[in-house]
Design a protein around this motif. Sequence first.
Motif, PDB file in Angstrom:
ATOM      1  N   ALA A  27       0.768  -1.222   0.148  1.00 36.54           N
ATOM      2  CA  ALA A  27       0.165   0.021  -0.003  1.00 36.54           C
ATOM      3  C   ALA A  27       0.852   1.160   0.050  1.00 36.54           C
ATOM      4  N   HIS A  30       1.258   2.874   3.301  1.00 40.41           N
ATOM      5  CA  HIS A  30       2.330   2.365   4.072  1.00 40.41           C
ATOM      6  C   HIS A  30       3.506   2.328   3.610  1.00 40.41           C
ATOM      7  N   GLU A 108      -1.394  -7.285   2.142  1.00 40.18           N
ATOM      8  CA  GLU A 108      -2.746  -6.517   2.486  1.00 40.18           C
ATOM      9  C   GLU A 108      -3.348  -6.767   1.220  1.00 40.18           C
ATOM     10  N   CYS A 111      -5.592  -4.214  -0.761  1.00 39.36           N
ATOM     11  CA  CYS A 111      -4.799  -3.139  -1.158  1.00 39.36           C
ATOM     12  C   CYS A 111      -5.058  -2.854  -2.762  1.00 39.36           C
ATOM     13  N   TRP A 112      -5.521  -1.752  -2.867  1.00 38.19           N
ATOM     14  CA  TRP A 112      -6.031  -1.526  -4.340  1.00 38.19           C
ATOM     15  C   TRP A 112      -4.821  -1.638  -5.308  1.00 38.19           C
TER      16      TRP A 112
END
Length: 184
Positions: A27, A30, A108, A111-112
């Motif tokens: 991400a 992050h 994640e 996460c996109w």
Amino acid sequence: KIALGSRGATRFSAMEAAGLDALAVTAYSHLEYLTGYDGSGGYFAPFPLILAPGRPLTYVVRKYEEDAVRVQSCVSEIVPYRQEGEQAQVWADVLRGYGLGRARIGLELGCWNLAPCDVARLQAELPALTIVDAPGLVASVAAVKSDVEIDVMRRAMALTRLAIETFHRSLREGVSEAEVARAI
């Protein structure tokens, strides 16, 4: 940039509590929090930042981004790949090299910028790897601020306050935007 050394034990404790051998962060927010690099050039394939106890913090990035990552981040172990299709292989090679080819690794998954095909390619490279969804792990650790982070935030607030005060003092009839910008 936030130095990882000051809170590394906390991050690894959170990973261990989640039953993970490693964490691969993708991400952008992050990544910027952990490294200082904003990832603005990462428009294809994730740039995984690999965190594993006893291993150097490792960033797998596109070769095109390597110099920017070196300048803007606090990460010294940077492993580049050249083509989009190479990303999963290079990521897998790093994990193999760290003895994590059969590990439990947190991703994640919501996460996109981590597409299902990215996860599938990594899993194809490392069939014995156990991929675990680790939503909120980085955010939960980032929510607890160190003394260094609090000091940086206070300094940023002081500079913002100064900029706003300077802006207000600069306002007068006939002043140009350029003049106000110079004053700030």
